[in-house]
Design a protein around this motif. Structure first.
Motif, PDB file in Angstrom:
ATOM      1  N   LEU A  58       0.796  -1.221   0.187  1.00  0.00           N
ATOM      2  CA  LEU A  58       0.060   0.257   0.157  1.00  0.00           C
ATOM      3  C   LEU A  58       0.890   1.221   0.216  1.00  0.00           C
ATOM      4  O   LEU A  58       0.643   2.174  -0.716  1.00  0.00           O
ATOM      5  N   LEU A  59       1.938   1.293   0.916  1.00  0.00           N
ATOM      6  CA  LEU A  59       2.580   2.642   1.144  1.00  0.00           C
ATOM      7  C   LEU A  59       4.137   2.644   0.244  1.00  0.00           C
ATOM      8  O   LEU A  59       4.523   3.853   0.252  1.00  0.00           O
ATOM      9  N   ILE A  60       4.554   1.773  -0.126  1.00  0.00           N
ATOM     10  CA  ILE A  60       5.649   1.669  -0.938  1.00  0.00           C
ATOM     11  C   ILE A  60       5.970   1.456  -2.221  1.00  0.00           C
ATOM     12  O   ILE A  60       6.189   2.517  -3.034  1.00  0.00           O
ATOM     13  N   LYS A  61       5.192   0.241  -2.635  1.00  0.00           N
ATOM     14  CA  LYS A  61       5.134  -0.136  -3.885  1.00  0.00           C
ATOM     15  C   LYS A  61       4.584   0.806  -5.166  1.00  0.00           C
ATOM     16  O   LYS A  61       5.255   1.010  -6.113  1.00  0.00           O
ATOM     17  N   PRO A  62       3.332   1.519  -4.779  1.00  0.00           N
ATOM     18  CA  PRO A  62       2.841   2.439  -5.643  1.00  0.00           C
ATOM     19  C   PRO A  62       3.585   3.778  -5.671  1.00  0.00           C
ATOM     20  O   PRO A  62       3.123   4.703  -6.452  1.00  0.00           O
ATOM     21  N   ASP A  63       4.546   4.182  -4.673  1.00  0.00           N
ATOM     22  CA  ASP A  63       4.754   5.604  -4.473  1.00  0.00           C
ATOM     23  C   ASP A  63       6.211   5.736  -5.057  1.00  0.00           C
ATOM     24  O   ASP A  63       7.152   5.438  -4.302  1.00  0.00           O
ATOM     25  N   HIS A  64       6.459   6.497  -6.109  1.00  0.00           N
ATOM     26  CA  HIS A  64       7.558   6.550  -6.727  1.00  0.00           C
ATOM     27  C   HIS A  64       8.475   7.886  -6.089  1.00  0.00           C
ATOM     28  O   HIS A  64       9.403   8.081  -5.948  1.00  0.00           O
ATOM     29  N   TYR A  65       7.554   8.507  -5.183  1.00  0.00           N
ATOM     30  CA  TYR A  65       8.532   9.524  -4.349  1.00  0.00           C
ATOM     31  C   TYR A  65       9.147   8.838  -3.416  1.00  0.00           C
ATOM     32  O   TYR A  65      10.357   9.130  -2.977  1.00  0.00           O
ATOM     33  N   VAL A  66       8.789   7.583  -2.830  1.00  0.00           N
ATOM     34  CA  VAL A  66       9.503   6.978  -1.699  1.00  0.00           C
ATOM     35  C   VAL A  66      10.592   6.201  -2.535  1.00  0.00           C
ATOM     36  O   VAL A  66      11.862   6.494  -2.231  1.00  0.00           O
ATOM     37  N   PHE A  67      10.496   5.464  -3.507  1.00  0.00           N
ATOM     38  CA  PHE A  67      11.660   4.591  -4.039  1.00  0.00           C
ATOM     39  C   PHE A  67      12.485   5.342  -4.763  1.00  0.00           C
ATOM     40  O   PHE A  67      13.770   4.933  -4.730  1.00  0.00           O
ATOM     41  N   ARG A  68      12.339   6.657  -5.315  1.00  0.00           N
ATOM     42  CA  ARG A  68      13.336   7.230  -6.116  1.00  0.00           C
ATOM     43  C   ARG A  68      14.226   7.842  -5.058  1.00  0.00           C
ATOM     44  O   ARG A  68      15.451   8.101  -5.380  1.00  0.00           O
ATOM     45  N   MET A  69      13.979   8.219  -3.923  1.00  0.00           N
ATOM     46  CA  MET A  69      14.823   8.835  -2.911  1.00  0.00           C
ATOM     47  C   MET A  69      15.609   7.625  -2.320  1.00  0.00           C
ATOM     48  O   MET A  69      16.875   7.724  -2.349  1.00  0.00           O
ATOM     49  N   LEU A  70      15.193   6.588  -2.214  1.00  0.00           N
ATOM     50  CA  LEU A  70      16.177   5.239  -1.634  1.00  0.00           C
ATOM     51  C   LEU A  70      16.652   4.929  -2.706  1.00  0.00           C
ATOM     52  O   LEU A  70      18.019   4.558  -2.350  1.00  0.00           O
ATOM     53  N   TYR A  71      16.372   4.931  -3.922  1.00  0.00           N
ATOM     54  CA  TYR A  71      17.331   4.493  -5.293  1.00  0.00           C
ATOM     55  C   TYR A  71      18.407   5.255  -5.113  1.00  0.00           C
ATOM     56  O   TYR A  71      19.674   4.857  -5.466  1.00  0.00           O
ATOM     57  N   SER A  72      18.259   6.494  -5.204  1.00  0.00           N
ATOM     58  CA  SER A  72      19.310   7.432  -4.927  1.00  0.00           C
ATOM     59  C   SER A  72      20.287   7.549  -4.029  1.00  0.00           C
ATOM     60  O   SER A  72      21.471   7.936  -4.457  1.00  0.00           O
ATOM     61  N   LEU A  73      20.070   6.551  -2.943  1.00  0.00           N
ATOM     62  CA  LEU A  73      21.017   6.519  -2.092  1.00  0.00           C
ATOM     63  C   LEU A  73      21.579   4.964  -1.983  1.00  0.00           C
ATOM     64  O   LEU A  73      22.012   4.399  -1.042  1.00  0.00           O
ATOM     65  N   GLY A  74      21.275   4.349  -3.080  1.00  0.00           N
ATOM     66  CA  GLY A  74      21.892   3.133  -3.472  1.00  0.00           C
ATOM     67  C   GLY A  74      20.958   1.759  -3.003  1.00  0.00           C
ATOM     68  O   GLY A  74      21.460   0.698  -3.208  1.00  0.00           O
ATOM     69  N   VAL A  75      19.622   2.152  -2.486  1.00  0.00           N
ATOM     70  CA  VAL A  75      18.951   0.905  -2.391  1.00  0.00           C
ATOM     71  C   VAL A  75      18.329   0.620  -3.643  1.00  0.00           C
ATOM     72  O   VAL A  75      17.816   1.439  -4.176  1.00  0.00           O
ATOM     73  N   SER A  76      18.162  -0.770  -4.029  1.00  0.00           N
ATOM     74  CA  SER A  76      17.835  -1.169  -5.174  1.00  0.00           C
ATOM     75  C   SER A  76      16.388  -1.551  -5.319  1.00  0.00           C
ATOM     76  O   SER A  76      15.611  -1.672  -4.271  1.00  0.00           O
ATOM     77  N   MET A  77      15.766  -1.046  -6.371  1.00  0.00           N
ATOM     78  CA  MET A  77      14.280  -1.309  -6.507  1.00  0.00           C
ATOM     79  C   MET A  77      13.999  -2.784  -6.290  1.00  0.00           C
ATOM     80  O   MET A  77      12.885  -2.861  -5.709  1.00  0.00           O
ATOM     81  N   ALA A  78      14.550  -3.678  -6.750  1.00  0.00           N
ATOM     82  CA  ALA A  78      14.277  -5.015  -6.287  1.00  0.00           C
ATOM     83  C   ALA A  78      14.259  -5.478  -4.962  1.00  0.00           C
ATOM     84  O   ALA A  78      13.468  -6.314  -4.395  1.00  0.00           O
ATOM     85  N   ASP A  79      15.157  -4.885  -4.109  1.00  0.00           N
ATOM     86  CA  ASP A  79      15.118  -4.890  -2.791  1.00  0.00           C
ATOM     87  C   ASP A  79      13.873  -4.216  -2.100  1.00  0.00           C
ATOM     88  O   ASP A  79      13.135  -4.754  -0.988  1.00  0.00           O
ATOM     89  N   LEU A  80      13.241  -3.376  -2.796  1.00  0.00           N
ATOM     90  CA  LEU A  80      11.833  -2.571  -2.181  1.00  0.00           C
ATOM     91  C   LEU A  80      10.743  -3.488  -2.837  1.00  0.00           C
ATOM     92  O   LEU A  80       9.431  -2.995  -2.772  1.00  0.00           O
ATOM     93  N   GLY A  81      10.992  -4.501  -3.501  1.00  0.00           N
ATOM     94  CA  GLY A  81       9.714  -5.268  -4.228  1.00  0.00           C
ATOM     95  C   GLY A  81       9.057  -4.737  -5.244  1.00  0.00           C
ATOM     96  O   GLY A  81       7.950  -5.340  -5.545  1.00  0.00           O
TER      97      GLY A  81
END
Length: 471
Positions: A58-81
């Motif tokens: 609900l709160l992570i997978k639909p929200d590109h605001y969330v995972f773009r920030m994390l990706y910018s700091l080296g967190v892979s999108m695969a690890d975020l599901g």
């Protein structure tokens, strides 16, 4: 352990007298219904009305605001599901995804995402400690528990959020089955669609020729020729209107418009179908389609939204691995005065047409957009958009456009989100910032408080309903 606390005066002026005015104005608008006329929530949520499966979904997978920030700091999108377009394995354990997110929550400090998420955690899920690695499981368990209740089905949430209207956005190739299911269910929630023709009007869109062929199959029109192509687009507009659509949406790279002869259109369309357009020709074709859509809007009454200036899918590796809308869209410089002139020369004085302009280039607010909207009756200005959907962005918008376009050539606020639970948070920020801005006008004796109250109500509710024909 740090407490999670939403201060009642957040975003209000620091000066005591002006803050008191902002408080009074906010009391007039804080409980008004939410009108969300442009966004990207999933219509299947409201059609099926099923329980959301888990906090990560609900709160992570639909929200590109969330995972773009994390990706910018080296967190892979695969690890975020995030689902992989390339079929690569991605993390499936939602609790592991949530813990990863929680361990990085501090990186959102100072961002709008932090404000929106804190609002959701505090107001919706009644959590009172900050999210971090230590509280990750507490958060997950509380949210997961709430998501198993009837009150957290999508329709119930929409009603509890006091959302009067919510527009999703679909391609002309979409059969709108979810909107049909909503209608046939008898539920009275105001979920409607909006017509986004980019896949069939942009020669650079992946699969353009196949998309146009499919458009012909759906409509029974011969989309191999210009006249049949236009007829098919009109056909789908009417279909979308039958499911409540009041607007179209155009996500073009620039605001360029064109006004070609029929012969020129036919020749350019043939090149586009054959995949032989140069970059310049593709831009001219997109520009022609904006002018064609304006003409169609005069006939069928759909409001045009033009969202230009995003360099889409800037990161080819992310695009190939995970597809569109994964946080790799970057703002670019955008010109409007000359770009819009062909369309405005043809239709700019026709009061049957309504065009809402957006920008990711804030340098054009006072120089181009406000003067254009302050003159042409067909033009209105959309709110601060996407990267500028923030307190600072909202302040800059009002400061730069009001002196020339006023308040009444703008259209209130829209949240443009995929993150359903953030909608009340985003609208609350907009209401607070408008009251902040108006309070200064009152304190400086530029506007009486009773008029400021009327403007606050209009910016919150009336203007958006008028602009998007949601009466």
């Amino acid at each position: 352990m740090s407490a999670l606390y939403l201060h009642p005066d957040r975003l209000f002026p620091t000066d005591e007298a002006t803050r008191a005015i902002a408080r009074r104005l906010y009391q007039e608008v804080k409980d008004l219904p939410i009108v969300s006329p442009h966004g990207h929530t999933d219509p299947s949520w409201f059609a099926d009305n099923e329980l959301f499966p888990n906090p990560a979904e609900l709160l992570i997978k639909p929200d590109h605001y969330v995972f773009r920030m994390l990706y910018s700091l080296g967190v892979s999108m695969a690890d975020l599901g995030v689902p992989s377009k390339a079929g690569l394995p991605v993390e499936q354990d939602p609790r592991k995804i949530w813990r990863l997110f929680a361990s990085h929550y501090h990186v959102f400090r100072g961002t709008p995402s932090r404000m929106w998420l804190d609002y959701v955690f505090s107001e919706v899920f009644k959590l009172d400690q900050l999210l971090n690695s230590d509280t990750a499981d507490t958060y997950y368990d509380r949210i997961d528990e709430y998501l198993q209740t009837e009150a957290f089905r999508p329709r119930a949430l929409m009603e509890s959020f006091n959302i009067e209207w919510l527009a999703t956005t679909e391609s002309p190739l979409d059969d709108l089955r979810h909107h049909r299911k909503i209608r046939e269910s008898g539920w009275k929630g105001g979920v409607i669609t909006a017509y986004r023709p980019d896949p069939v009007v942009d020669p650079d869109f992946e699969g353009f020729a196949n998309n146009v062929a499919k458009l012909g199959e759906i409509t029974g029109e011969d989309t191999g020729n210009w006249a049949g192509y236009l007829a098919a687009l009109q056909n789908r507009r009417e279909y979308f209107k039958s499911f409540g659509a009041t607007s179209t949406d155009h996500g073009h790279p620039t605001a360029q418009t064109s006004d070609l002869s029929v012969a020129e259109c036919e020749a350019l369309f043939a090149k586009a179908l054959a995949g032989n357009c140069s970059p310049v020709e593709a831009e001219v074709f997109r520009g022609q389609m904006l002018t064609e859509m304006a003409g169609m809007s005069i006939e069928d009454g759909l409001v045009m939204q033009i969202h230009p200036g995003s360099f889409r899918n800037h990161n080819p590796q992310v695009f190939s691995g995970f597809g569109r809308d994964k946080g790799a869209d970057i703002p670019s410089q955008t010109e409007y005065v000359n770009a819009l002139k062909p369309l405005l020369d043809k239709y700019g004085n026709d009061t049957r047409l309504s065009i809402i302009l957006f920008t990711l280039d804030e340098t054009v607010y006072s120089r181009e957009l406000a003067p254009l909207a302050g003159h042409y009756p067909v033009l209105k200005l959309g709110p601060s958009w996407w990267f500028h959907d923030s307190p600072e962005g909202m302040r800059r918008f009002r400061e730069q456009v009001t002196e020339t376009a006023g308040f009444y050539n703008t259209v209130g606020f829209n949240d443009d989100t995929r993150a359903f639970l953030s909608i009340p948070a985003r609208h609350d920020v907009a209401r607070r910032m408008d009251c902040n801005f108006l309070a200064r006008f009152v304190a400086e004796h530029r506007l009486p408080e009773d008029e400021a109250r009327d403007v606050a109500i209009d910016l919150t509710y009336n203007l958006v309903k008028q602009a998007y024909k949601l009466d």
